[in-house]
Motif scaffolding. Sequence first.
Motif, mmCIF file in Angstrom:
data_model
loop_
_atom_site.group_PDB
_atom_site.id
_atom_site.type_symbol
_atom_site.label_atom_id
_atom_site.label_comp_id
_atom_site.label_asym_id
_atom_site.label_seq_id
_atom_site.Cartn_x
_atom_site.Cartn_y
_atom_site.Cartn_z
ATOM 1 N N MET A 76 18.962 86.336 43.349
ATOM 2 C CA MET A 76 19.042 86.279 42.191
ATOM 3 C C MET A 76 19.327 87.796 41.877
ATOM 4 N N ASN A 77 20.220 87.316 41.371
ATOM 5 C CA ASN A 77 21.312 89.006 40.340
ATOM 6 C C ASN A 77 21.181 89.127 38.754
ATOM 7 N N ILE A 78 20.396 89.274 38.431
ATOM 8 C CA ILE A 78 19.958 88.866 36.761
ATOM 9 C C ILE A 78 20.523 89.776 35.926
ATOM 10 N N PRO A 79 21.228 91.002 35.323
ATOM 11 C CA PRO A 79 21.137 91.349 34.381
ATOM 12 C C PRO A 79 20.033 91.913 33.789
ATOM 13 N N LEU A 80 19.336 92.642 33.448
ATOM 14 C CA LEU A 80 18.114 92.737 32.431
ATOM 15 C C LEU A 80 18.876 92.594 31.224
ATOM 16 N N THR A 81 19.603 92.607 30.928
ATOM 17 C CA THR A 81 20.300 92.539 29.610
ATOM 18 C C THR A 81 20.054 91.204 29.423
ATOM 19 N N LYS A 82 20.860 90.547 30.167
ATOM 20 C CA LYS A 82 20.036 88.828 29.929
ATOM 21 C C LYS A 82 18.967 88.305 29.029
ATOM 22 N N ILE A 83 17.892 89.493 30.290
ATOM 23 C CA ILE A 83 16.564 89.253 30.238
ATOM 24 C C ILE A 83 16.105 89.405 28.872
ATOM 25 N N ILE A 84 16.469 90.613 28.433
ATOM 26 C CA ILE A 84 16.388 91.333 26.767
ATOM 27 C C ILE A 84 16.732 90.195 25.644
ATOM 28 N N ASN A 85 17.617 89.938 26.135
ATOM 29 C CA ASN A 85 18.283 88.316 25.347
ATOM 30 C C ASN A 85 17.415 87.192 25.055
ATOM 31 N N PHE A 86 17.041 86.947 26.370
ATOM 32 C CA PHE A 86 15.583 85.747 26.398
ATOM 33 C C PHE A 86 14.586 85.981 25.389
ATOM 34 N N LEU A 87 14.295 87.509 25.692
ATOM 35 C CA LEU A 87 12.542 87.804 25.161
ATOM 36 C C LEU A 87 13.127 88.279 23.503
ATOM 37 N N SER A 88 14.517 87.848 23.160
ATOM 38 C CA SER A 88 14.918 88.133 21.497
ATOM 39 C C SER A 88 13.252 88.636 20.638
ATOM 40 N N ASP A 89 12.921 87.858 19.717
ATOM 41 C CA ASP A 89 12.498 88.413 19.173
ATOM 42 C C ASP A 89 10.588 88.763 19.234
ATOM 43 N N ASP A 90 10.276 88.461 21.139
ATOM 44 C CA ASP A 90 9.305 88.986 21.227
ATOM 45 C C ASP A 90 9.080 90.247 21.776
ATOM 46 N N LEU A 91 10.292 90.950 21.860
ATOM 47 C CA LEU A 91 11.177 91.766 22.018
ATOM 48 C C LEU A 91 10.685 93.573 21.271
ATOM 49 N N LEU A 92 9.424 93.960 21.520
ATOM 50 C CA LEU A 92 9.111 94.401 20.006
ATOM 51 C C LEU A 92 10.494 96.010 20.512
ATOM 52 N N GLU A 93 9.841 96.384 21.183
ATOM 53 C CA GLU A 93 11.184 97.874 21.613
ATOM 54 C C GLU A 93 11.826 98.427 23.009
ATOM 55 N N ILE A 94 12.877 98.592 23.164
ATOM 56 C CA ILE A 94 13.257 99.199 24.095
ATOM 57 C C ILE A 94 13.782 100.187 24.341
ATOM 58 N N VAL A 133 19.972 95.796 37.327
ATOM 59 C CA VAL A 133 19.585 94.269 38.078
ATOM 60 C C VAL A 133 18.432 94.102 38.507
ATOM 61 N N ILE A 134 18.131 92.540 37.679
ATOM 62 C CA ILE A 134 16.546 92.500 38.812
ATOM 63 C C ILE A 134 17.167 91.002 39.843
ATOM 64 N N LYS A 135 16.543 91.082 40.325
ATOM 65 C CA LYS A 135 16.607 90.553 42.024
ATOM 66 C C LYS A 135 15.148 89.372 42.176
ATOM 67 N N HIS A 136 14.532 89.781 41.591
ATOM 68 C CA HIS A 136 12.934 89.204 42.275
ATOM 69 C C HIS A 136 11.857 89.657 41.157
ATOM 70 N N LEU A 137 10.885 88.578 41.392
ATOM 71 C CA LEU A 137 9.030 89.896 40.965
ATOM 72 C C LEU A 137 8.604 89.314 42.316
ATOM 73 N N LYS A 138 7.442 90.450 42.568
ATOM 74 C CA LYS A 138 6.794 90.967 43.723
ATOM 75 C C LYS A 138 5.373 91.374 43.240
ATOM 76 N N GLU A 139 4.748 90.953 44.505
ATOM 77 C CA GLU A 139 3.166 91.483 43.981
ATOM 78 C C GLU A 139 3.592 93.404 43.435
ATOM 79 N N PRO A 140 2.298 93.961 43.319
ATOM 80 C CA PRO A 140 2.236 94.928 42.799
ATOM 81 C C PRO A 140 2.567 95.982 44.075
ATOM 82 N N THR A 141 1.894 96.055 45.347
ATOM 83 C CA THR A 141 2.974 96.527 46.609
ATOM 84 C C THR A 141 3.656 96.070 46.528
#
Length: 302
Positions: free
Chosen positions: A1-19, A28-36
């Motif tokens: 996965m190579n997802i531009p953060l701007t694409k995720i921002i657009n997806f969140l749309s009205d749910d995004l209160l502030e950047i 660029v976001i490639k994955h979701l992972k455990e905190p460690t």
Amino acid sequence: MNIPLTKIINFLSDDLLEIKGENAEKIVIKHLKEPTEVDEFTLDWINPGKENKQQIAECTKAKAILVDEEMTYSEILKQQGKTLLTVKNPKFAIAQIANEFFVEKITPQIHPTASIHPKAKIGKNVFIGPYCIIGNCTIGNNVTIEGNNYLYDNVVIGNQAEIHAGAIIGNEAHNFVENENGEKIKFPHLGKTIIGNHVVIGAQSVISRGVLSNTIIGDNTKIAQLVFIGANNRIGKNCVIRPNAMTSGSVQIGNNSVIAPSATIREQRKIGKNCFIGMGAVVTKDVPDGETWIGNPARKLR
């Protein structure tokens, strides 16, 4: 996965209160992972209930973090070049993002090993997995039915429902009557099983058909694995029923109530709206709206 953060921002749309931050276009976001295991290509999130969430944000290796409104964009975060995406519910937002970008989508199809009644009505974009048996049912649009499910006749499934492997829906419950000599005969089940929209039914759960009325599962209710729902039950909207819970016949559960793991509800009991039934509780009495009951026999938690 190579997802531009701007694409995720657009997806969140009205749910995004502030950047907060100036580097969103570079991340660029490639994955979701455990905190460690978080790294600079992880989209991290911080639970609003954490007492040290400011420290977590400043120590994480992630460059982009979902946070709540209480988070401060400190000088440390600014020097680290991090971007904070402020939302009301970070956990809900990360789940939305995971489902949109990281979960492999199921291609609608009917597996060749599935057995479908010739009079069954199947909606659009439906997935029916291997070795399913589908009786004379009505199935809505965008429904996922995983392998080895058995849907009897007179089952109605709403739109966007999700039924995991090995579930049985619309069977006859254990319902017998006897005469003065102790001779038992089966009481016929003549009702339907009606599953609402956006309902999830876990693996190997059983939902019995109504006897003279219908068994009804309300919209948005989530039922875990190994749950038994008796005949004539009426489960409200937006309820949660955890693993190994059992409801006997003719139970009513109000909207937004939660039934914890291994709880048992006696026949013909009424659980109100916004109730919580504790783990392993045995409910033998009606539960008023908004109450929490625990124990065996279950009593109100004061």
